[in-house]
Enzyme design. Sequence first.
Site, PDB file in Angstrom:
ATOM      1  N   ASP A  38      41.233 -14.877  45.198  1.00  0.00           N
ATOM      2  CA  ASP A  38      41.917 -13.451  44.953  1.00  0.00           C
ATOM      3  C   ASP A  38      43.045 -13.779  45.796  1.00  0.00           C
ATOM      4  O   ASP A  38      43.040 -13.515  47.250  1.00  0.00           O
ATOM      5  CB  ASP A  38      41.408 -12.572  44.501  1.00  0.00           C
ATOM      6  CG  ASP A  38      42.267 -10.643  43.373  1.00  0.00           C
ATOM      7  OD1 ASP A  38      41.197 -11.384  42.553  1.00  0.00           O
ATOM      8  OD2 ASP A  38      43.124 -10.907  43.937  1.00  0.00           O
ATOM      9  N   TYR A 157      55.110 -12.809  29.095  1.00  0.00           N
ATOM     10  CA  TYR A 157      52.909 -12.734  29.412  1.00  0.00           C
ATOM     11  C   TYR A 157      52.363 -13.013  27.820  1.00  0.00           C
ATOM     12  O   TYR A 157      51.930 -13.846  27.978  1.00  0.00           O
ATOM     13  CB  TYR A 157      52.826 -10.536  29.110  1.00  0.00           C
ATOM     14  CG  TYR A 157      51.134 -10.975  28.702  1.00  0.00           C
ATOM     15  CD1 TYR A 157      51.208 -11.072  30.746  1.00  0.00           C
ATOM     16  CD2 TYR A 157      50.855 -10.689  27.851  1.00  0.00           C
ATOM     17  CE1 TYR A 157      49.575 -11.138  30.467  1.00  0.00           C
ATOM     18  CE2 TYR A 157      48.988 -10.403  28.184  1.00  0.00           C
ATOM     19  CZ  TYR A 157      48.822 -10.786  29.287  1.00  0.00           C
ATOM     20  OH  TYR A 157      47.177 -10.858  29.791  1.00  0.00           O
ATOM     21  N   THR A 192      40.807  -2.553  32.487  1.00  0.00           N
ATOM     22  CA  THR A 192      39.699  -3.056  33.711  1.00  0.00           C
ATOM     23  C   THR A 192      41.138  -1.659  34.593  1.00  0.00           C
ATOM     24  O   THR A 192      42.276  -2.046  33.717  1.00  0.00           O
ATOM     25  CB  THR A 192      40.557  -4.558  33.896  1.00  0.00           C
ATOM     26  OG1 THR A 192      41.883  -5.088  32.757  1.00  0.00           O
ATOM     27  CG2 THR A 192      39.463  -4.857  32.603  1.00  0.00           C
TER      28      THR A 192
HETATM   29  N1  LIG Z   1      42.260  -6.545  30.583  1.00  0.00           N
HETATM   30  C1  LIG Z   1      42.676  -6.757  29.557  1.00  0.00           C
HETATM   31  O1  LIG Z   1      42.823  -6.128  28.528  1.00  0.00           O
HETATM   32  C2  LIG Z   1      43.082  -8.349  29.230  1.00  0.00           C
HETATM   33  C3  LIG Z   1      43.436  -9.020  28.195  1.00  0.00           C
HETATM   34  C4  LIG Z   1      43.491 -10.492  27.629  1.00  0.00           C
HETATM   35  C5  LIG Z   1      43.755 -11.315  29.005  1.00  0.00           C
HETATM   36  N2  LIG Z   1      43.148 -11.195  29.954  1.00  0.00           N
HETATM   37  C6  LIG Z   1      43.814 -11.681  31.494  1.00  0.00           C
HETATM   38  O2  LIG Z   1      42.559 -12.206  31.550  1.00  0.00           O
HETATM   39  C7  LIG Z   1      42.787 -12.150  33.518  1.00  0.00           C
HETATM   40  C8  LIG Z   1      42.299 -10.900  33.803  1.00  0.00           C
HETATM   41  O3  LIG Z   1      43.007  -9.814  34.166  1.00  0.00           O
HETATM   42  P1  LIG Z   1      41.877  -8.640  34.277  1.00  0.00           P
HETATM   43  O4  LIG Z   1      42.175  -7.477  33.311  1.00  0.00           O
HETATM   44  O5  LIG Z   1      41.619  -8.418  35.159  1.00  0.00           O
HETATM   45  O6  LIG Z   1      43.131  -7.982  35.537  1.00  0.00           O
HETATM   46  P2  LIG Z   1      43.525  -7.048  37.086  1.00  0.00           P
HETATM   47  O7  LIG Z   1      44.475  -7.027  37.332  1.00  0.00           O
HETATM   48  O8  LIG Z   1      41.969  -6.309  37.276  1.00  0.00           O
HETATM   49  O9  LIG Z   1      42.379  -8.969  37.912  1.00  0.00           O
HETATM   50  C9  LIG Z   1      43.219  -9.536  37.377  1.00  0.00           C
HETATM   51  C10 LIG Z   1      43.233 -10.010  39.132  1.00  0.00           C
HETATM   52  O10 LIG Z   1      44.387 -11.413  39.337  1.00  0.00           O
HETATM   53  C11 LIG Z   1      44.567 -11.091  40.884  1.00  0.00           C
HETATM   54  N3  LIG Z   1      46.060 -12.079  41.297  1.00  0.00           N
HETATM   55  C12 LIG Z   1      47.029 -11.841  40.305  1.00  0.00           C
HETATM   56  N4  LIG Z   1      48.149 -12.504  40.904  1.00  0.00           N
HETATM   57  C13 LIG Z   1      47.231 -13.499  41.742  1.00  0.00           C
HETATM   58  C14 LIG Z   1      47.422 -14.824  42.185  1.00  0.00           C
HETATM   59  N5  LIG Z   1      49.144 -14.847  42.035  1.00  0.00           N
HETATM   60  N6  LIG Z   1      46.564 -15.431  43.204  1.00  0.00           N
HETATM   61  C15 LIG Z   1      45.632 -14.824  42.821  1.00  0.00           C
HETATM   62  N7  LIG Z   1      45.307 -14.267  42.839  1.00  0.00           N
HETATM   63  C16 LIG Z   1      46.360 -13.166  41.328  1.00  0.00           C
HETATM   64  C17 LIG Z   1      44.484  -9.680  40.964  1.00  0.00           C
HETATM   65  O11 LIG Z   1      44.786  -9.704  42.743  1.00  0.00           O
HETATM   66  C18 LIG Z   1      43.789  -9.277  40.150  1.00  0.00           C
HETATM   67  O12 LIG Z   1      42.700  -9.301  40.875  1.00  0.00           O
HETATM   68  C19 LIG Z   1      44.318 -11.839  33.266  1.00  0.00           C
HETATM   69  O13 LIG Z   1      44.649 -12.949  32.989  1.00  0.00           O
HETATM   70  C20 LIG Z   1      44.828 -11.361  32.240  1.00  0.00           C
HETATM   71  O14 LIG Z   1      45.957 -11.687  31.650  1.00  0.00           O
HETATM   72  C21 LIG Z   1      42.928  -9.345  30.213  1.00  0.00           C
END
Ligand SMILES: NC(=O)c1ccc[n+]([C@@H]2O[C@H](COP(=O)([O-])OP(=O)(O)OC[C@H]3O[C@@H](n4cnc5c(N)ncnc54)[C@H](O)[C@@H]3O)[C@@H](O)[C@H]2O)c1
Length: 256
Positions: A38, A157, A192
Amino acid sequence: MAGRVDGKVALVTGGASGLGAESARRLAREGAKVMLTDLAADAGQAVADEILDAGGTAAFLTQDVTDEARWGEVVAATLDRFGGIDVLVNSAGVGDGGQSILEATLEAWRRIVSINLDGTFLGVKTVAPIMVAAGRGSIINLSSILGKVGLPGASAYCASKGGVLMLTKSVALELAPLGVRVNSVHPGFIETPMVVNAFRRSENENEMRDTIISRHAMARLGVPREIADAIVFLASDESSFMTGSEMVVDGGYTAA
Ligand SMILES: NC(=O)c1ccc[n+]([C@@H]2O[C@H](COP(=O)([O-])OP(=O)(O)OC[C@H]3O[C@@H](n4cnc5c(N)ncnc54)[C@H](O)[C@@H]3O)[C@@H](O)[C@H]2O)c1
């Protein structure tokens, strides 16, 4: 009792938070050795320490998923530490600031597409040769329901996540004869930091939360465990006949 991913090595990006962190915990609990990466070093190391304290095997590396050279270093370090890579979970990602196309900037578009789509591409591209050489592997790409249906104010997005969906299918076709499976996961809105912070940034936090909840047939948000369980399934040999699939885990959001 044998774990569901016993002996496998999993590389999980975005492992410091949300779905990546919970997937790393559950993969470790089911017997995988987990390399978390991360941008957020302290939070990522804390998740790795938590897994170690619980008796699992984990390590953490700082990584920006948009940096191609760093991908090479992360993969080399994972091979050095754990001896292979059986599972790649591309979870690092960023949400949209809720920008109308009428106010959109190329800069904001490029940032989102570069992390969500280029970052996933680089992960697949760097890890695939290792898996092909081993003749096995499972790549799991975090897309979204917003890679399948649109949302006003989230064009970058949605485009990035639609890209992840089609990247997954194309690579799945290429790698199927070589023993490597590639699937995408499409969560609904999951509680999250990404989602909670988006609610906080909106003009009326409670109203936005209620509106989003009402779009899920199950009338609630998901919790990270519900996505992590799908990811463990795709990582394990239980899903041995699945490749190129879109695993939707959305409480009925896209059923309507
Ligand atoms: N939470 C939701 O409802 C949801 C729904 C659909 C898809 N997603 C996808 O699931 C994945 C995880 O989302 P989440 O909800 O856990 O988000 P989150 O923000 O809790 O975690 C995302 C993590 O990615 C890291 N990150 C961001 N940019 C980065 C980079 N350039 N290099 C390395 N790390 C980086 C952040 O530091 C963070 O720790 C994402 O791809 C998101 O788009 C989430």
